[in-house]
Design a protein around this motif. Structure first.
Motif, PDB file in Angstrom:
ATOM      1  N   GLY A 170      59.088 -71.765  83.531  1.00 21.49           N
ATOM      2  CA  GLY A 170      60.380 -72.292  83.952  1.00 21.49           C
ATOM      3  C   GLY A 170      60.805 -71.684  85.274  1.00 21.49           C
ATOM      4  O   GLY A 170      60.764 -70.457  85.439  1.00 21.49           O
ATOM      5  N   PHE A 171      61.189 -72.538  86.221  1.00 21.72           N
ATOM      6  CA  PHE A 171      61.621 -72.039  87.531  1.00 21.72           C
ATOM      7  C   PHE A 171      62.935 -72.680  87.939  1.00 21.72           C
ATOM      8  O   PHE A 171      63.166 -73.027  89.082  1.00 21.72           O
ATOM      9  CB  PHE A 171      60.524 -72.293  88.579  1.00 21.72           C
ATOM     10  N   GLY A 172      63.808 -72.841  86.919  1.00 21.82           N
ATOM     11  CA  GLY A 172      65.160 -73.302  87.195  1.00 21.82           C
ATOM     12  C   GLY A 172      66.019 -72.112  87.573  1.00 21.82           C
ATOM     13  O   GLY A 172      65.522 -71.103  88.082  1.00 21.82           O
ATOM     14  N   ASN A 173      67.305 -72.190  87.269  1.00 26.37           N
ATOM     15  CA  ASN A 173      68.217 -71.115  87.638  1.00 26.37           C
ATOM     16  C   ASN A 173      67.779 -69.773  87.053  1.00 26.37           C
ATOM     17  O   ASN A 173      67.680 -68.769  87.770  1.00 26.37           O
ATOM     18  CB  ASN A 173      69.636 -71.459  87.187  1.00 26.37           C
ATOM     19  N   VAL A 174      67.499 -69.747  85.746  1.00 30.85           N
ATOM     20  CA  VAL A 174      67.174 -68.480  85.087  1.00 30.85           C
ATOM     21  C   VAL A 174      65.817 -67.952  85.538  1.00 30.85           C
ATOM     22  O   VAL A 174      65.681 -66.793  85.953  1.00 30.85           O
ATOM     23  CB  VAL A 174      67.198 -68.632  83.546  1.00 30.85           C
ATOM     24  N   GLY A 175      64.801 -68.794  85.473  1.00 32.67           N
ATOM     25  CA  GLY A 175      63.457 -68.356  85.827  1.00 32.67           C
ATOM     26  C   GLY A 175      63.321 -67.921  87.277  1.00 32.67           C
ATOM     27  O   GLY A 175      62.660 -66.919  87.580  1.00 32.67           O
ATOM     28  N   SER A 176      63.952 -68.660  88.181  1.00 32.80           N
ATOM     29  CA  SER A 176      63.820 -68.323  89.604  1.00 32.80           C
ATOM     30  C   SER A 176      64.530 -67.014  89.937  1.00 32.80           C
ATOM     31  O   SER A 176      64.004 -66.178  90.678  1.00 32.80           O
ATOM     32  CB  SER A 176      64.359 -69.463  90.481  1.00 32.80           C
ATOM     33  N   TRP A 177      65.734 -66.826  89.379  1.00 30.30           N
ATOM     34  CA  TRP A 177      66.444 -65.564  89.628  1.00 30.30           C
ATOM     35  C   TRP A 177      65.713 -64.397  88.979  1.00 30.30           C
ATOM     36  O   TRP A 177      65.593 -63.318  89.573  1.00 30.30           O
ATOM     37  CB  TRP A 177      67.883 -65.643  89.118  1.00 30.30           C
ATOM     38  N   ALA A 178      65.232 -64.588  87.760  1.00 29.41           N
ATOM     39  CA  ALA A 178      64.486 -63.508  87.098  1.00 29.41           C
ATOM     40  C   ALA A 178      63.265 -63.127  87.928  1.00 29.41           C
ATOM     41  O   ALA A 178      62.977 -61.932  88.133  1.00 29.41           O
ATOM     42  CB  ALA A 178      64.074 -63.933  85.699  1.00 29.41           C
ATOM     43  N   ALA A 179      62.545 -64.135  88.441  1.00 36.24           N
ATOM     44  CA  ALA A 179      61.348 -63.877  89.246  1.00 36.24           C
ATOM     45  C   ALA A 179      61.697 -63.105  90.517  1.00 36.24           C
ATOM     46  O   ALA A 179      61.002 -62.141  90.886  1.00 36.24           O
ATOM     47  CB  ALA A 179      60.672 -65.195  89.602  1.00 36.24           C
ATOM     48  N   ASP A 223      75.797 -67.135  89.532  1.00 39.63           N
ATOM     49  CA  ASP A 223      74.550 -67.894  89.625  1.00 39.63           C
ATOM     50  C   ASP A 223      73.354 -67.078  89.143  1.00 39.63           C
ATOM     51  O   ASP A 223      72.462 -67.594  88.476  1.00 39.63           O
ATOM     52  CB  ASP A 223      74.303 -68.348  91.070  1.00 39.63           C
ATOM     53  N   ALA A 224      73.340 -65.796  89.513  1.00 40.97           N
ATOM     54  CA  ALA A 224      72.200 -64.945  89.158  1.00 40.97           C
ATOM     55  C   ALA A 224      72.366 -64.257  87.820  1.00 40.97           C
ATOM     56  O   ALA A 224      71.459 -63.544  87.371  1.00 40.97           O
ATOM     57  CB  ALA A 224      71.998 -63.885  90.255  1.00 40.97           C
ATOM     58  N   ALA A 225      73.506 -64.460  87.142  1.00 40.28           N
ATOM     59  CA  ALA A 225      73.878 -63.622  85.997  1.00 40.28           C
ATOM     60  C   ALA A 225      72.866 -63.641  84.856  1.00 40.28           C
ATOM     61  O   ALA A 225      72.493 -62.580  84.332  1.00 40.28           O
ATOM     62  CB  ALA A 225      75.253 -64.031  85.474  1.00 40.28           C
ATOM     63  N   THR A 226      72.398 -64.819  84.444  1.00 38.35           N
ATOM     64  CA  THR A 226      71.469 -64.864  83.315  1.00 38.35           C
ATOM     65  C   THR A 226      70.152 -64.199  83.695  1.00 38.35           C
ATOM     66  O   THR A 226      69.604 -63.391  82.932  1.00 38.35           O
ATOM     67  CB  THR A 226      71.236 -66.311  82.848  1.00 38.35           C
ATOM     68  N   GLY A 227      69.639 -64.524  84.887  1.00 38.95           N
ATOM     69  CA  GLY A 227      68.402 -63.906  85.347  1.00 38.95           C
ATOM     70  C   GLY A 227      68.538 -62.405  85.522  1.00 38.95           C
ATOM     71  O   GLY A 227      67.630 -61.637  85.182  1.00 38.95           O
ATOM     72  N   ARG A 228      69.693 -61.954  86.030  1.00 43.64           N
ATOM     73  CA  ARG A 228      69.913 -60.523  86.213  1.00 43.64           C
ATOM     74  C   ARG A 228      70.039 -59.828  84.853  1.00 43.64           C
ATOM     75  O   ARG A 228      69.535 -58.721  84.655  1.00 43.64           O
ATOM     76  CB  ARG A 228      71.165 -60.275  87.061  1.00 43.64           C
ATOM     77  N   GLY A 229      70.713 -60.492  83.916  1.00 38.72           N
ATOM     78  CA  GLY A 229      70.813 -59.943  82.567  1.00 38.72           C
ATOM     79  C   GLY A 229      69.444 -59.814  81.916  1.00 38.72           C
ATOM     80  O   GLY A 229      69.164 -58.826  81.216  1.00 38.72           O
ATOM     81  N   VAL A 230      68.575 -60.799  82.148  1.00 40.76           N
ATOM     82  CA  VAL A 230      67.201 -60.736  81.642  1.00 40.76           C
ATOM     83  C   VAL A 230      66.498 -59.511  82.212  1.00 40.76           C
ATOM     84  O   VAL A 230      65.787 -58.786  81.491  1.00 40.76           O
ATOM     85  CB  VAL A 230      66.435 -62.035  82.016  1.00 40.76           C
ATOM     86  N   LEU A 231      66.686 -59.254  83.506  1.00 44.23           N
ATOM     87  CA  LEU A 231      66.087 -58.074  84.132  1.00 44.23           C
ATOM     88  C   LEU A 231      66.581 -56.791  83.464  1.00 44.23           C
ATOM     89  O   LEU A 231      65.777 -55.919  83.098  1.00 44.23           O
ATOM     90  CB  LEU A 231      66.424 -58.044  85.623  1.00 44.23           C
ATOM     91  N   PHE A 232      67.902 -56.671  83.284  1.00 40.77           N
ATOM     92  CA  PHE A 232      68.466 -55.458  82.693  1.00 40.77           C
ATOM     93  C   PHE A 232      67.973 -55.260  81.261  1.00 40.77           C
ATOM     94  O   PHE A 232      67.665 -54.133  80.848  1.00 40.77           O
ATOM     95  CB  PHE A 232      69.999 -55.521  82.713  1.00 40.77           C
ATOM     96  N   ALA A 233      67.894 -56.355  80.508  1.00 37.62           N
ATOM     97  CA  ALA A 233      67.420 -56.253  79.121  1.00 37.62           C
ATOM     98  C   ALA A 233      65.948 -55.863  79.077  1.00 37.62           C
ATOM     99  O   ALA A 233      65.524 -55.056  78.229  1.00 37.62           O
ATOM    100  CB  ALA A 233      67.634 -57.584  78.399  1.00 37.62           C
ATOM    101  N   THR A 234      65.167 -56.417  80.002  1.00 37.06           N
ATOM    102  CA  THR A 234      63.739 -56.083  80.066  1.00 37.06           C
ATOM    103  C   THR A 234      63.554 -54.616  80.428  1.00 37.06           C
ATOM    104  O   THR A 234      62.711 -53.921  79.855  1.00 37.06           O
ATOM    105  CB  THR A 234      63.022 -56.972  81.098  1.00 37.06           C
ATOM    106  N   GLU A 235      64.359 -54.135  81.381  1.00 35.34           N
ATOM    107  CA  GLU A 235      64.306 -52.719  81.753  1.00 35.34           C
ATOM    108  C   GLU A 235      64.588 -51.820  80.551  1.00 35.34           C
ATOM    109  O   GLU A 235      63.912 -50.814  80.346  1.00 35.34           O
ATOM    110  CB  GLU A 235      65.323 -52.434  82.865  1.00 35.34           C
ATOM    111  N   ALA A 236      65.599 -52.211  79.755  1.00 31.23           N
ATOM    112  CA  ALA A 236      65.963 -51.405  78.585  1.00 31.23           C
ATOM    113  C   ALA A 236      64.822 -51.366  77.568  1.00 31.23           C
ATOM    114  O   ALA A 236      64.512 -50.315  76.993  1.00 31.23           O
ATOM    115  CB  ALA A 236      67.233 -51.963  77.947  1.00 31.23           C
TER     116      ALA A 236
END
Length: 411
Positions: free
Chosen positions: A213-222, A182-195
């Motif tokens: 956007g505050f769906g699955n990706v936006g909410s987990w990323a936030a 569930d968190a994978a895309t948002g977590r991947g966004v975090l890791f890519a942003t960190e890099a």
């Protein structure tokens, strides 16, 4: 410029940088197969309704084709073709053994009951079951679909082929889904942003984020950005937009959004015009909704230093040129949001092995894949003297082209 034209333009620029043979270039651009089916179902009131379903299977040189199925009223052949092509390059950038595909049904899921959605999903699966499969084409959730949708597809497919949990990913954990999906895309966004930030001597902590956007990706990323010390100062969804320069309480916003079906009315920030969100003053802008939202009309007004494309194709090519001249760094979608398909790959592997990983292993492996992909893209940027988008496209296209030739393609 529509999504297909923009995606094809990026591909052709990458092919030129790579010096691809023109016949090979044309071969890579043409989809392997396009499927269009009519899905007629009885509505709850007894009337019949017909919907058009699509599945575009773009390329399988590197492995089974892979991509989501979206339920949205604007689904059309061009959009599905563009997204299928993007999946081919995205899986190659992530260096997972998949090709690319995408599917969808032209419908408004919010206007359908749960039973109507189930009937529609099962009819769609009946129409395409012989063209998908564990080693052929593996669907996943996308906009308007979720783990329940995948459970219905799995069940319907299994009626024809026997129990086959690896035929879809993004399933409920009780049916072989992966922990952490569930968190994978948002977590991947975090890791890519960190890099990306680490390249410039920065981290998440202290950075100001604006998320569309505050769906699955936006909410987990936030949530994950906040946990890492970042400050989310503005967010929007289909119901409205809010801003709080001191940082939005994301945990409370998640709760409010679940209870009220949107962020509108949240008292932890000031309501602002959703159209102005993208041009708010911030360090990192993260479009995590629909495509084409950053265009030539608003690109000049964007104040962010970095743009992280959590959505698919949020930036038009014309806007790319404007932002590049302004010195804005864009982390492209085929790298930034590849965490979802990467953990989908982990799920598929677990299903084939019949062995479940714990969540820590999933997240550790995801960080490894995302960080390595960023490093590979940077190498291509240096080799071809190009920006991050072309670095990602040249990396993905080159990997697919090499696999195609190695498998015996002849000019």
């Amino acid at each position: 410029m529509n999504a297909l034209a923009a995606t094809s333009r990026n591909f052709k620029q990458a092919a030129k940088l790579l010096g691809l043979d023109s016949k090979l270039e044309k071969s890579l651009l043409i989809p392997f197969r396009e499927i269009k089916v009519e899905c007629t179902i009885p509505k709850d009131d007894g009337t019949l309704a017909s919907y058009v379903g699509f599945r575009v299977q773009h390329d399988n040189a590197r492995g089974p084709m892979k991509g989501g199925i979206r339920y949205h009223h604007e689904v059309d052949p061009d959009e599905v073709n563009a997204l299928a092509q993007l999946m081919t390059w995205k899986t190659a950038v992530a260096n997972i053994p998949y090709g690319g595909a995408k599917g969808g049904i032209g419908c408004s899921p919010g206007e359908l009951s749960i039973s109507e959605l189930e009937r529609l999903t099962r009819v769609f699966t009946q129409k395409i079951h012989d063209l998908i499969g564990i080693h052929t084409d593996v669907p996943a959730p996308d906009m308007g679909t979720n783990s329940q949708t995948m459970a219905w597809i799995l069940d319907e497919y299994s009626k024809f082929h026997g129990y086959s949990p690896a035929v879809v990913t993004g399933k409920p954990v009780d049916l072989g889904g992966s922990l952490g999906r569930d968190a994978a895309t948002g977590r991947g966004v975090l890791f890519a942003t960190e890099a990306l930030l680490a390249e410039h001597g920065k981290g998440i902590a202290g950075q100001r984020f604006v998320i569309q956007g505050f769906g699955n990706v936006g909410s987990w990323a936030a949530q994950l950005i906040t946990e890492a010390g970042g400050k989310v100062i503005a967010i929007s969804d289909v119901t409205g937009a809010i801003k709080n320069v001191n940082g939005i309480d994301i945990a409370q916003l998640v709760k409010h959004s679940a209870e009220n079906k949107g962020i509108k009315g949240f008292n932890g920030g000031d309501a602002i015009d959703p159209n102005s969100l993208l041009t708010e003053e911030c360090d990192v802008l993260m479009p995590a909704a629909l495509g084409g939202v950053i265009n030539k009309d608003n690109a000049n007004d964007i104040k962010a230093k970095y743009i992280i494309e959590a959505a698919n194709h949020p930036t038009d090519p014309e806007a790319d040129e404007i932002l590049s001249k302004k010195g804005v760094l864009i982390l492209p979608d085929i790298l930034a949001n590849s965490g979802g398909v990467t953990v989908s790959y982990f799920e598929w592997v677990q299903n084939i092995q019949g062995f479940m990983w714990d969540e820590e292993k999933v997240n550790t492996e995801l960080r490894t894949y995302m960080t390595r992909a960023f490093g590979d893209v940077k190498k291509m940027c240096q080799s071809h003297n190009c920006d991050l988008r072309m670095g990602a496209f040249t990396l993905g296209v080159n990997r697919v082209a090499r696999a195609t030739v190695l498998r015996g393609w002849e000019a």
